[in-house]
Design a protein around this motif. Structure first.
Motif: not given
Length: 122
Positions: A101-122
């Motif tokens: 599931i963590a790898n699937f969560k990294l798919v959108p990050a690997a596909f479209w990384p620019l214009g995004r930022e990593v934040v902690g989940t509440p």
């Protein structure tokens, strides 16, 4: 606890090193420095994916969208495909499901990384 297990068994170290090498290559080629920054962001995100998520950056404009198209053509679809294959392989076992599931969560990050930022989940 899952982040520590991710580093050992989920491939977190290998992913981070590979994204780091890609970032170094992008920094050597001066015109691709924004891609290098995105690769470093992905390297840090792939080290500790649990408890964090990727959100759109408020100040991102059209230039990041156009650069993402170039990213997809050059590297993004290879990275996304490798995350999908690794996610499927890890989901075969019950113990590997969170890592898949963590790898699937990294798919959108690997596909479209620019214009995004990593934040902690509440």
């Amino acid at each position: 606890m899952l982040n520590v297990l991710w580093l050992i068994f989920g491939g977190g170290i290998v992913l981070a090193v590979s994204y780091g090498i890609a970032a170094l290559i992008c920094f050597v080629l001066v015109i691709t420095i924004p891609f290098g920054v995105a690769s470093l962001r992905l390297a840090v995100y792939s080290l500790w994916p649990f408890g964090r998520t990727l959100v759109p950056k408020p100040g991102a404009g059209v230039a990041s969208g156009l650069a993402n198209v170039l990213w997809v053509v050059l590297a993004g679809w290879w990275l996304a495909l490798s995350h999908i294959v690794a996610g499927i392989a890890l989901c075969v076992t019950i113990i590997g499901i969170p890592f898949g599931i963590a790898n699937f969560k990294l798919v959108p990050a690997a596909f479209w990384p620019l214009g995004r930022e990593v934040v902690g989940t509440p």
